[in-house]
Design a protein around this motif. Structure first.
Motif, PDB file in Angstrom:
ATOM      1  N   ALA A 167       0.686  -0.883  -0.057  1.00 41.66           N
ATOM      2  CA  ALA A 167      -0.041  -0.389   0.112  1.00 41.66           C
ATOM      3  C   ALA A 167       0.837   1.351  -0.324  1.00 41.66           C
ATOM      4  N   TYR A 168       0.762   2.262  -0.855  1.00 43.67           N
ATOM      5  CA  TYR A 168       1.275   3.328  -0.714  1.00 43.67           C
ATOM      6  C   TYR A 168       0.079   4.548  -0.444  1.00 43.67           C
ATOM      7  N   LEU A 169       0.951   5.476   0.635  1.00 46.64           N
ATOM      8  CA  LEU A 169       0.334   6.544   1.365  1.00 46.64           C
ATOM      9  C   LEU A 169       0.650   7.681   0.792  1.00 46.64           C
ATOM     10  N   SER A 170      -0.517   8.670   0.218  1.00 51.10           N
ATOM     11  CA  SER A 170      -0.777   9.900  -0.106  1.00 51.10           C
ATOM     12  C   SER A 170      -1.258  10.136   1.385  1.00 51.10           C
ATOM     13  N   GLN A 171      -0.387  11.106   2.272  1.00 48.89           N
ATOM     14  CA  GLN A 171      -1.079  12.131   3.558  1.00 48.89           C
ATOM     15  C   GLN A 171      -1.331  13.305   2.969  1.00 48.89           C
ATOM     16  N   ALA A 172      -2.351  13.564   4.054  1.00 50.78           N
ATOM     17  CA  ALA A 172      -2.774  14.803   3.450  1.00 50.78           C
ATOM     18  C   ALA A 172      -3.187  15.373   5.276  1.00 50.78           C
ATOM     19  N   ASN A 173      -3.656  16.703   5.527  1.00 49.58           N
ATOM     20  CA  ASN A 173      -4.065  17.631   6.471  1.00 49.58           C
ATOM     21  C   ASN A 173      -4.936  16.262   7.249  1.00 49.58           C
ATOM     22  N   SER A 174      -5.705  16.251   6.351  1.00 53.59           N
ATOM     23  CA  SER A 174      -7.601  15.902   6.913  1.00 53.59           C
ATOM     24  C   SER A 174      -7.753  15.217   6.744  1.00 53.59           C
ATOM     25  N   HIS A 175      -6.729  14.022   5.727  1.00 49.68           N
ATOM     26  CA  HIS A 175      -7.242  12.378   5.137  1.00 49.68           C
ATOM     27  C   HIS A 175      -5.937  11.955   4.719  1.00 49.68           C
ATOM     28  N   GLN A 176      -6.541  10.439   4.418  1.00 46.10           N
ATOM     29  CA  GLN A 176      -5.033   9.335   3.631  1.00 46.10           C
ATOM     30  C   GLN A 176      -5.665   9.009   2.428  1.00 46.10           C
ATOM     31  N   THR A 177      -4.801   8.581   1.510  1.00 48.01           N
ATOM     32  CA  THR A 177      -5.598   8.375   0.229  1.00 48.01           C
ATOM     33  C   THR A 177      -4.238   6.748  -0.324  1.00 48.01           C
ATOM     34  N   LEU A 178      -5.269   5.630   0.207  1.00 48.96           N
ATOM     35  CA  LEU A 178      -4.110   4.042   0.271  1.00 48.96           C
ATOM     36  C   LEU A 178      -4.230   3.665  -1.399  1.00 48.96           C
ATOM     37  N   PHE A 179      -3.298   3.349  -2.279  1.00 53.34           N
ATOM     38  CA  PHE A 179      -3.343   2.432  -3.322  1.00 53.34           C
ATOM     39  C   PHE A 179      -3.223   1.327  -2.991  1.00 53.34           C
ATOM     40  N   MET A 180      -3.859   0.489  -3.064  1.00 52.55           N
ATOM     41  CA  MET A 180      -2.955  -0.968  -2.595  1.00 52.55           C
ATOM     42  C   MET A 180      -2.763  -1.938  -3.506  1.00 52.55           C
ATOM     43  N   GLN A 181      -2.703  -2.815  -3.146  1.00 51.24           N
ATOM     44  CA  GLN A 181      -2.436  -4.075  -4.207  1.00 51.24           C
ATOM     45  C   GLN A 181      -2.162  -5.482  -3.155  1.00 51.24           C
ATOM     46  N   PHE A 182      -3.141  -6.752  -3.227  1.00 51.10           N
ATOM     47  CA  PHE A 182      -3.546  -7.830  -2.590  1.00 51.10           C
ATOM     48  C   PHE A 182      -2.752  -8.659  -3.103  1.00 51.10           C
ATOM     49  N   GLU A 183      -1.458  -9.576  -2.730  1.00 52.44           N
ATOM     50  CA  GLU A 183      -0.946 -10.380  -3.483  1.00 52.44           C
ATOM     51  C   GLU A 183      -1.873 -12.151  -2.673  1.00 52.44           C
ATOM     52  N   HIS A 184      -2.887 -12.410  -1.635  1.00 54.82           N
ATOM     53  CA  HIS A 184      -3.227 -12.972  -1.176  1.00 54.82           C
ATOM     54  C   HIS A 184      -4.580 -12.849  -0.918  1.00 54.82           C
ATOM     55  N   ASP A 185      -5.189 -13.920   0.123  1.00 53.70           N
ATOM     56  CA  ASP A 185      -6.582 -14.063   0.441  1.00 53.70           C
ATOM     57  C   ASP A 185      -6.602 -12.723   1.684  1.00 53.70           C
ATOM     58  N   VAL A 186      -7.398 -12.113   1.947  1.00 53.58           N
ATOM     59  CA  VAL A 186      -7.156 -11.756   3.545  1.00 53.58           C
ATOM     60  C   VAL A 186      -8.464 -11.749   4.201  1.00 53.58           C
ATOM     61  N   ASP A 187      -9.064 -12.417   4.929  1.00 56.43           N
ATOM     62  CA  ASP A 187     -10.200 -11.958   5.847  1.00 56.43           C
ATOM     63  C   ASP A 187     -10.673 -10.105   6.135  1.00 56.43           C
ATOM     64  N   LEU A 188     -11.092  -9.725   6.961  1.00 59.34           N
ATOM     65  CA  LEU A 188     -10.880  -9.028   7.191  1.00 59.34           C
ATOM     66  C   LEU A 188     -12.028  -8.679   8.516  1.00 59.34           C
ATOM     67  N   PRO A 189     -12.101  -8.624   9.974  1.00 60.94           N
ATOM     68  CA  PRO A 189     -12.893  -9.019  10.959  1.00 60.94           C
ATOM     69  C   PRO A 189     -13.484  -7.366  11.292  1.00 60.94           C
ATOM     70  N   GLU A 190     -14.075  -7.814  11.954  1.00 61.22           N
ATOM     71  CA  GLU A 190     -15.418  -6.186  12.429  1.00 61.22           C
ATOM     72  C   GLU A 190     -15.164  -5.664  12.757  1.00 61.22           C
ATOM     73  N   HIS A 191     -14.388  -4.133  12.474  1.00 60.17           N
ATOM     74  CA  HIS A 191     -14.578  -3.290  13.010  1.00 60.17           C
ATOM     75  C   HIS A 191     -14.959  -1.682  12.510  1.00 60.17           C
ATOM     76  N   SER A 192     -15.170  -0.863  12.588  1.00 59.44           N
ATOM     77  CA  SER A 192     -14.723   0.496  12.173  1.00 59.44           C
ATOM     78  C   SER A 192     -14.331   1.495  12.541  1.00 59.44           C
ATOM     79  N   HIS A 193     -14.299   2.536  11.421  1.00 60.55           N
ATOM     80  CA  HIS A 193     -13.206   4.078  11.929  1.00 60.55           C
ATOM     81  C   HIS A 193     -14.137   4.690  11.198  1.00 60.55           C
ATOM     82  N   ALA A 194     -13.345   5.867  11.005  1.00 62.07           N
ATOM     83  CA  ALA A 194     -14.010   7.114  10.040  1.00 62.07           C
ATOM     84  C   ALA A 194     -14.262   6.952   8.901  1.00 62.07           C
ATOM     85  N   ALA A 195     -15.228   7.519   7.726  1.00 69.71           N
ATOM     86  CA  ALA A 195     -15.533   6.971   6.742  1.00 69.71           C
ATOM     87  C   ALA A 195     -14.498   6.631   5.801  1.00 69.71           C
ATOM     88  N   GLN A 196     -15.086   5.585   4.671  1.00 70.56           N
ATOM     89  CA  GLN A 196     -14.347   5.016   3.766  1.00 70.56           C
ATOM     90  C   GLN A 196     -14.606   4.868   2.667  1.00 70.56           C
TER      91      GLN A 196
END
Length: 112
Positions: A24-53
């Motif tokens: 994941a490549y990170l573009s950082q700003a004062n108010s947010h982040q933008t990520l450019f992501m690529q996945f090589e393997h399957d990934v299970d994401l457990p339940e969670h929450s955070h700011a808007a996405q």
């Protein structure tokens, strides 16, 4: 894994994300982040929450359960997860996206 992203993206700092097989490549700003992501393997994401996405799917497939409803997204789709909304999912190998997080400190840059 061969990246789908061109040099202006791959020259950004890599994000420190605790998932195996993600780049994941990170573009950082004062108010947010933008990520450019690529996945090589399957990934299970457990339940969670955070700011808007917001995600823009570039390749592959992701299944997200957002607020109790499961959706499948593929190339060309976009998804929105409101702030505080519980979500979980499965990311399949070969998936790539651009993800906007409405928070500036979601991830930090990986130490070199």
């Amino acid at each position: 894994m061969k990246t789908i992203f061109p040099p202006p993206i791959t020259q950004l700092p890599e994000a420190d994300i605790p998932l195996e097989g993600v780049t994941a490549y990170l573009s950082q700003a004062n108010s947010h982040q933008t990520l450019f992501m690529q996945f090589e393997h399957d990934v299970d994401l457990p339940e969670h929450s955070h700011a808007a996405q917001v995600g823009f799917v570039l390749e592959g497939r992701i299944e997200l359960n957002i607020g109790g409803t499961t959706h499948s997204y593929t190339k060309g789709d976009r998804y929105y997860i409101p702030a505080g909304m519980k979500h979980s999912g499965k990311i399949y190998a070969g998936y790539a996206d651009i993800t906007f997080f409405d928070e500036p400190h979601r991830y930090s840059a990986r130490e070199s």
